[in-house]
Design a protein around this motif. Structure first.
Motif, mmCIF file in Angstrom:
data_model
loop_
_atom_site.group_PDB
_atom_site.id
_atom_site.type_symbol
_atom_site.label_atom_id
_atom_site.label_comp_id
_atom_site.label_asym_id
_atom_site.label_seq_id
_atom_site.Cartn_x
_atom_site.Cartn_y
_atom_site.Cartn_z
ATOM 1 N N ILE A 1 50.517 42.308 31.118
ATOM 2 C CA ILE A 1 51.112 40.984 31.357
ATOM 3 C C ILE A 1 52.005 41.024 32.592
ATOM 4 N N ALA A 2 52.782 42.117 32.703
ATOM 5 C CA ALA A 2 53.654 42.244 33.869
ATOM 6 C C ALA A 2 52.835 42.275 35.160
ATOM 7 N N LYS A 3 51.725 43.028 35.103
ATOM 8 C CA LYS A 3 50.856 43.100 36.290
ATOM 9 C C LYS A 3 50.255 41.741 36.590
ATOM 10 N N THR A 4 49.817 41.051 35.574
ATOM 11 C CA THR A 4 49.231 39.723 35.767
ATOM 12 C C THR A 4 50.275 38.747 36.312
ATOM 13 N N GLU B 1 52.751 39.571 38.191
ATOM 14 C CA GLU B 1 52.924 39.895 39.614
ATOM 15 C C GLU B 1 51.798 39.273 40.450
ATOM 16 N N GLU B 2 50.562 39.397 39.895
ATOM 17 C CA GLU B 2 49.443 38.786 40.587
ATOM 18 C C GLU B 2 49.603 37.277 40.681
ATOM 19 N N LEU B 3 50.135 36.683 39.606
ATOM 20 C CA LEU B 3 50.356 35.241 39.619
ATOM 21 C C LEU B 3 51.395 34.848 40.653
ATOM 22 N N GLU B 4 52.449 35.640 40.718
ATOM 23 C CA GLU B 4 53.483 35.350 41.716
ATOM 24 C C GLU B 4 52.899 35.460 43.132
ATOM 25 N N GLU B 5 52.057 36.480 43.339
ATOM 26 C CA GLU B 5 51.429 36.649 44.652
ATOM 27 C C GLU B 5 50.501 35.475 44.936
ATOM 28 N N ALA B 6 49.766 35.051 43.899
ATOM 29 C CA ALA B 6 48.871 33.906 44.070
ATOM 30 C C ALA B 6 49.659 32.641 44.386
ATOM 31 N N LYS B 7 50.803 32.487 43.755
ATOM 32 C CA LYS B 7 51.630 31.313 44.027
ATOM 33 C C LYS B 7 52.134 31.319 45.475
ATOM 34 N N LYS B 8 52.447 32.513 45.950
ATOM 35 C CA LYS B 8 52.889 32.619 47.350
ATOM 36 C C LYS B 8 51.742 32.249 48.285
ATOM 37 N N THR B 9 50.541 32.761 47.949
ATOM 38 C CA THR B 9 49.356 32.426 48.743
ATOM 39 C C THR B 9 49.100 30.920 48.705
ATOM 40 N N GLU B 10 49.236 30.367 47.496
ATOM 41 C CA GLU B 10 49.051 28.921 47.334
ATOM 42 C C GLU B 10 50.035 28.142 48.196
ATOM 43 N N GLU B 11 51.257 28.609 48.142
ATOM 44 C CA GLU B 11 52.290 27.914 48.929
ATOM 45 C C GLU B 11 52.003 28.023 50.435
ATOM 46 N N LYS C 1 43.611 29.240 38.357
ATOM 47 C CA LYS C 1 43.168 28.901 37.014
ATOM 48 C C LYS C 1 42.922 30.162 36.192
ATOM 49 N N GLN C 2 42.229 31.141 36.809
ATOM 50 C CA GLN C 2 41.955 32.386 36.108
ATOM 51 C C GLN C 2 43.243 33.124 35.740
ATOM 52 N N GLU D 1 47.072 34.744 31.783
ATOM 53 C CA GLU D 1 48.462 34.778 31.300
ATOM 54 C C GLU D 1 48.568 34.160 29.914
ATOM 55 N N ALA D 2 47.904 33.039 29.745
ATOM 56 C CA ALA D 2 47.949 32.379 28.438
ATOM 57 C C ALA D 2 47.326 33.279 27.367
ATOM 58 N N ARG D 3 46.201 33.906 27.722
ATOM 59 C CA ARG D 3 45.535 34.790 26.767
ATOM 60 C C ARG D 3 46.414 35.976 26.391
#
Length: 387
Positions: free
Chosen positions: A100-103, A105-115, A175-176, A181-183
């Motif tokens: 979950i922690a790794k995911t 981190e990936e989500l945070e990185e994705a959010k930065k990319t999104e931004e 989305k993935q 994360e939800a899973r």
């Protein structure tokens, strides 16, 4: 009686009482011994019954203790399994938490990319439509040929398609990541529930084990106490056996003495002289043994004492008969000494003593008396049987 003579008698009586070290019984020694023997046997039987019941109780407690020990072994095995499962669950939780922690981190990185992508697209749109909306048209119209125009148009289409593609990839990635994360959050909740359930089971089995151990300890203490009680009862039975043996021996001796007295030689009353001190002693003994009996009963008690004086089996003096070892209960208890000290004998006791010392007997040659018991035959007078 003269005062000096009475004092000498009292002194001799008290001295004799103090010298008596073995408990004595009344003139009905043989019958008393029978009664004591029967009572001793009954007491021994009661003790044996109690011992048998205690041993049965020990057996039951041992069986219960064995059952609890087996139950404890089963509970311990189950607790071990629960503990192992709990350890596995905890390890899974740790792994899931890392995932979950790794995911995240990936989500945070994705959010930065999104931004960053959002900012880039915003600037591109602003540049294209807000600051210079004619740029694409000018670029197209400035084409040197129709071929150049087509090339520029295709280029702009590729840029737009690239932007759309990147935006779609970004949305899909986001989305993935969110689904993952939800899973993982759901799995974490499930694992937490499993952990809570396992801990509850752990506490349950721990409680059962502690309770079972407590029950086993309680049974062990009860068994130890019961075994100590059995040991005490066995010692008591041993003492009762000794007492029964002693009573049986005493009874045999008394029966032999009774037969011997019946067949022994007897003196005539005329051959015996009694003093005033003897009269005083006999009257007070009669008072202690038959003070509440009718006059005939008082005479009978006096006659038993005189019969012993006349028999060659017993001491030849009245005081010797009265203070013979283990014969008359008032001697051992001190009641006779008190009666002598206070001269409690009544007029009828003195009259009965006088008649007995003159040879009067209403019980023949009987040398024993006691309260009646079943199976004892003799001459019944008042509350005593004479034999």
């Amino acid at each position: 009686m003269k005062t000096a003579g009475r004092r000498r008698l009292l002194t001799g009586v008290l001295t004799a009482v103090l010298l008596v070290s073995i408990p004595v019984i009344r003139a009905g020694a043989t019958s008393d011994t029978k009664e004591k023997l029967e009572k001793a046997k009954q007491e021994k039987q009661a003790t044996e019954d109690q011992k048998n019941a205690t041993e049965t109780n020990i057996g039951n407690m041992e069986e219960a203790k064995t059952g609890l020990a087996g139950e404890l072994a089963g509970l311990t095995t189950q607790l071990t399994e629960v503990s192992n499962n709990l350890e596995t669950i905890e390890n899974n939780i740790i792994a899931k938490n890392d995932e979950i922690a790794k995911t995240q981190e990936e989500l945070e990185e994705a959010k930065k990319t999104e931004e960053w992508q959002y900012t880039c697209m915003k600037k591109r749109i602003q540049f294209m439509y807000e600051q210079n909306s004619q740029m694409y048209l000018e670029a197209l119209f400035s084409s040197s040929s129709f071929s150049d125009f087509l090339n520029k148009s295709e280029y702009f289409e590729q840029i737009a398609a690239y932007d759309q593609k990147m935006l779609a990839q970004y949305k899909e990635t986001r989305k993935q990541v969110e689904e993952t994360e939800a899973r993982l959050e759901k799995e974490k909740e499930e694992l937490d529930e499993m952990k809570a359930s396992a801990e509850a089971e752990h506490e349950k089995f721990s409680g059962l084990i502690n309770k079972t151990k407590g029950n086993i300890s309680s049974y062990s203490n009860q068994i130890a106490g019961a075994e100590a009680q059995v040991a005490a009862l066995e010692a008591q039975i041993e003492e009762q056996n000794k007492n029964i043996s002693a009573l049986q021996k005493q009874l045999a001796e008394e029966m032999a003495k009774s037969r011997l007295a019946a067949n022994s030689s007897w003196r005539d009353i005329s051959e015996v002289s009694f003093t005033e001190d003897d009269r005083y002693l006999l009257a007070n003994l009669i008072y202690c043994e038959a003070g509440g009996e009718p006059y005939d009963g008082q005479v009978a008690v006096g006659a038993v004492v005189i019969n012993r004086v006349l028999s060659s089996v017993y001491p030849s003096t009245l005081s010797g008969v009265v203070y013979q070892n283990r014969q008359f209960e008032p001697v051992s208890t001190g009641r006779l000494a008190l009666a002598l000290a206070e001269n409690r004998a009544t007029a009828s006791c003195y009259r009965a003593a006088d008649e007995a010392m003159r040879g009067m007997t209403n019980v023949g040659n009987c040398v024993y008396f006691r309260t009646p018991i079943p199976g004892l035959e003799g001459i019944n007078i008042g509350g005593h049987v004479f034999y």
